[in-house]
Design an enzyme around this catalytic site. Structure first.
Site, PDB file in Angstrom:
ATOM      1  N   ASN A 142       0.798  -1.226   0.000  1.00 31.27           N
ATOM      2  CA  ASN A 142       0.000   0.000   0.000  1.00 31.27           C
ATOM      3  C   ASN A 142       0.829   1.274   0.000  1.00 31.27           C
ATOM      4  O   ASN A 142       0.327   2.340  -0.291  1.00 31.27           O
ATOM      5  CB  ASN A 142      -0.938   0.014   1.221  1.00 31.27           C
ATOM      6  CG  ASN A 142      -0.194  -0.217   2.512  1.00 31.27           C
ATOM      7  OD1 ASN A 142       0.501  -1.217   2.673  1.00 31.27           O
ATOM      8  ND2 ASN A 142      -0.318   0.704   3.449  1.00 31.27           N
ATOM      9  N   HIS A 171     -13.627  -0.078   1.481  1.00 24.96           N
ATOM     10  CA  HIS A 171     -13.387   1.332   1.146  1.00 24.96           C
ATOM     11  C   HIS A 171     -12.203   1.567   0.216  1.00 24.96           C
ATOM     12  O   HIS A 171     -11.909   2.705  -0.133  1.00 24.96           O
ATOM     13  CB  HIS A 171     -13.269   2.166   2.433  1.00 24.96           C
ATOM     14  CG  HIS A 171     -12.044   1.938   3.261  1.00 24.96           C
ATOM     15  ND1 HIS A 171     -11.020   2.845   3.321  1.00 24.96           N
ATOM     16  CD2 HIS A 171     -11.680   0.914   4.073  1.00 24.96           C
ATOM     17  CE1 HIS A 171     -10.081   2.402   4.157  1.00 24.96           C
ATOM     18  NE2 HIS A 171     -10.462   1.225   4.627  1.00 24.96           N
ATOM     19  N   THR A 229     -24.629  -8.659  14.892  1.00 31.09           N
ATOM     20  CA  THR A 229     -25.640  -8.464  13.846  1.00 31.09           C
ATOM     21  C   THR A 229     -24.962  -7.931  12.582  1.00 31.09           C
ATOM     22  O   THR A 229     -24.158  -7.002  12.639  1.00 31.09           O
ATOM     23  CB  THR A 229     -26.741  -7.485  14.341  1.00 31.09           C
ATOM     24  OG1 THR A 229     -27.316  -8.062  15.513  1.00 31.09           O
ATOM     25  CG2 THR A 229     -27.807  -7.274  13.295  1.00 31.09           C
ATOM     26  N   CYS A 235      -1.969   7.400   8.300  1.00 31.10           N
ATOM     27  CA  CYS A 235      -1.685   6.978   9.672  1.00 31.10           C
ATOM     28  C   CYS A 235      -2.871   7.359  10.534  1.00 31.10           C
ATOM     29  O   CYS A 235      -3.417   8.448  10.405  1.00 31.10           O
ATOM     30  CB  CYS A 235      -0.420   7.696  10.133  1.00 31.10           C
ATOM     31  SG  CYS A 235      -0.091   7.495  11.854  1.00 31.10           S
TER      32      CYS A 235
HETATM   33  N1  PLP Z   1      -3.983  -3.928   4.434  1.00 33.34           N
HETATM   34  C1  PLP Z   1      -3.616  -3.008   3.526  1.00 33.34           C
HETATM   35  C2  PLP Z   1      -2.603  -3.378   2.479  1.00 33.34           C
HETATM   36  C3  PLP Z   1      -4.159  -1.727   3.532  1.00 33.34           C
HETATM   37  O1  PLP Z   1      -3.788  -0.836   2.621  1.00 33.34           O
HETATM   38  C4  PLP Z   1      -5.109  -1.407   4.542  1.00 33.34           C
HETATM   39  C5  PLP Z   1      -5.667  -0.049   4.640  1.00 33.34           C
HETATM   40  O2  PLP Z   1      -4.944   0.924   4.543  1.00 33.34           O
HETATM   41  C6  PLP Z   1      -5.484  -2.410   5.451  1.00 33.34           C
HETATM   42  C7  PLP Z   1      -4.897  -3.647   5.378  1.00 33.34           C
HETATM   43  C8  PLP Z   1      -6.513  -2.162   6.517  1.00 33.34           C
HETATM   44  O3  PLP Z   1      -7.796  -2.154   5.946  1.00 33.34           O
HETATM   45  P1  PLP Z   1      -9.065  -1.625   6.789  1.00 33.34           P
HETATM   46  O4  PLP Z   1      -9.052  -0.141   6.638  1.00 33.34           O
HETATM   47  O5  PLP Z   1     -10.264  -2.251   6.125  1.00 33.34           O
HETATM   48  O6  PLP Z   1      -8.890  -2.077   8.169  1.00 33.34           O
END
Ligand code: PLP
Length: 376
Positions: free
Chosen positions: A152, A202, A238, A328
């Protein structure tokens, strides 16, 4: 001009997703556990959403569970594989998302019977599959390999088929965080063997607060959250039916439109890279740029100057939403563990731009001109 270039942090919700959710909120608001018609309608929405997700991933509906987030899914995969499946070694990489790294950290503190090992990564953030092979070969201990599909922060991807094959050859379980790739790349779980896989609404133009975990039938676990027994006893609470319906709609839209979207995003990425040297001197790119990269993530670095300390703040003043590394939760900038793992030079400032099909070349040009103004 407002320019949103932080689509790896989160995406706007697609209009058809909003419509599906709105309809569920207004009309289909029963509790899926109720036996009356309103309950049955809500149950039907949950189960048809599960079927949609399963069909896209080429999994069976019984292998898909809805959670509150990919963070929850990743925690679940790691914890339950230890508790229910007897995993006593986890092999991961130092560039995983904090929800994996901090879970592993907690396990090291809480348990002394689980060994956590990290693969090395090269300057592009690529794992060494020979090292993975070697580690798995060297011990018969029950192992979970936890590696993300696409990073990411810098966009480097793994060759999932290859990693899956290596794990399968050594009877190791594989957990793959596909938050940045689900729907965007073809994932066929009937061919690529994965034990656990996570995704999040999201990041694919769907709602926040909804995630999925795929758990392969061969390594089904027990409950992560106990209660009324929802999600076939595995994850009580739920069901978030609006989020579930929104997730399924977002994922199917993503798959329908991915070729067109990826084409547009690649064009924006290439445009950024070809125009950048005209505006910003000595620009470099973090992560793999040649093959196995996420087109929507472009992590750049420029030489640090007095002005770059405030660069995120100044970009924001000019309406440009980007990220210093990963988003962050505290909102504060902190050193990136990914940049540290790839030994990124400390005299350079990194900015992550992440594109969507909603962006335009004009926006990219505006961003580059602004970047030139605020960095020199
Ligand atoms: N894993 C990766 C590679 C992500 O980019 C993110 C979100 O930034 C997450 C996990 C966490 O996802 P969530 O926001 O659904 O907890």
């Amino acid at each position: 001009m407002k320019v949103y270039l932080d689509n790896a942090a989160t995406t706007p919700i697609a209009q058809p997703v909003i419509e599906v959710m709105k309809e569920a909120m207004e009309i289909n608001y029963g509790n899926p556990s109720s036996i009356h018609s309103m309950g049955r309608n809500a149950r039907s929405l949950v189960e048809s959403s599960r079927k949609t997700v399963a069909e896209i991933l080429k999994a069976s509906a019984g292998e898909i569970f809805f959670t509150s987030s990919a963070t929850e899914s990743n925690n679940m995969a790691i914890h339950r594989s230890i508790v229910d499946l007897g995993v006593r070694r986890i092999i991961s990489s130092p560039t995983e998302h904090p929800c994996v790294l901090n879970t592993l950290k907690a396990i090291c503190v809480e348990r002394n019977d689980v060994d956590v090992q990290f693969l090395s990564v090269d300057a592009y953030g690529r794992i060494d599959t020979n090292e993975l092979n070697h580690l798995l070969e060297s011990s018969d201990i029950k192992t979970l390999v936890s590696i993300m599909h696409g990073n990411n922060e810098i966009g480097t991807m793994i060759d999932l088929d290859k990693v899956s094959q290596i794990c399968d050859n050594h009877n190791a379980l594989l957990h793959c965080d596909t938050v940045q790739t689900i729907g965007k790349f073809d994932l066929d779980l009937s061919k690529t063997k994965v034990s656990f896989l996570s995704g999040s609404g999201h990041k694919i133009y769907g709602p926040k607060g909804i995630g999925i975990i795929y758990i392969n039938n061969d390594n089904m676990t027990k409950a992560m959250i106990n209660g009324g027994g929802q999600e076939r006893q595995l994850r009580s609470g739920t069901e978030n039916i609006y989020g579930i319906a929104g997730f399924a709609k977002a994922l199917s839209l993503m798959v329908e439109e991915r070729e067109q979207q990826l084409g547009q995003i690649m064009e924006l990425r290439n445009y950024f890279k070809s125009e950048a040297p005209k505006y910003v001197s000595d620009i470099q790119y973090n992560g793999n740029q040649d093959d196995l990269f996420l087109p929507h993530i472009l992590s750049i670095s420029i030489p640090k100057t007095m002005k770059t300390d405030l660069i995120m703040f100044n970009l924001d003043i000019y309406g440009i939403c980007a990220s210093a590394g990963s988003a962050c939760s505290s909102g504060a900038e902190k050193d990136s563990h990914v940049l540290e793992a790839i030994n990124a030079p400390s005299d350079r400032k990194t900015i992550r731009f992440s594109f969507s099909h909603h962006n335009t070349k004009d926006e990219i040009l505006h961003t580059l001109k602004t970047l030139a103004d605020v960095s020199s």
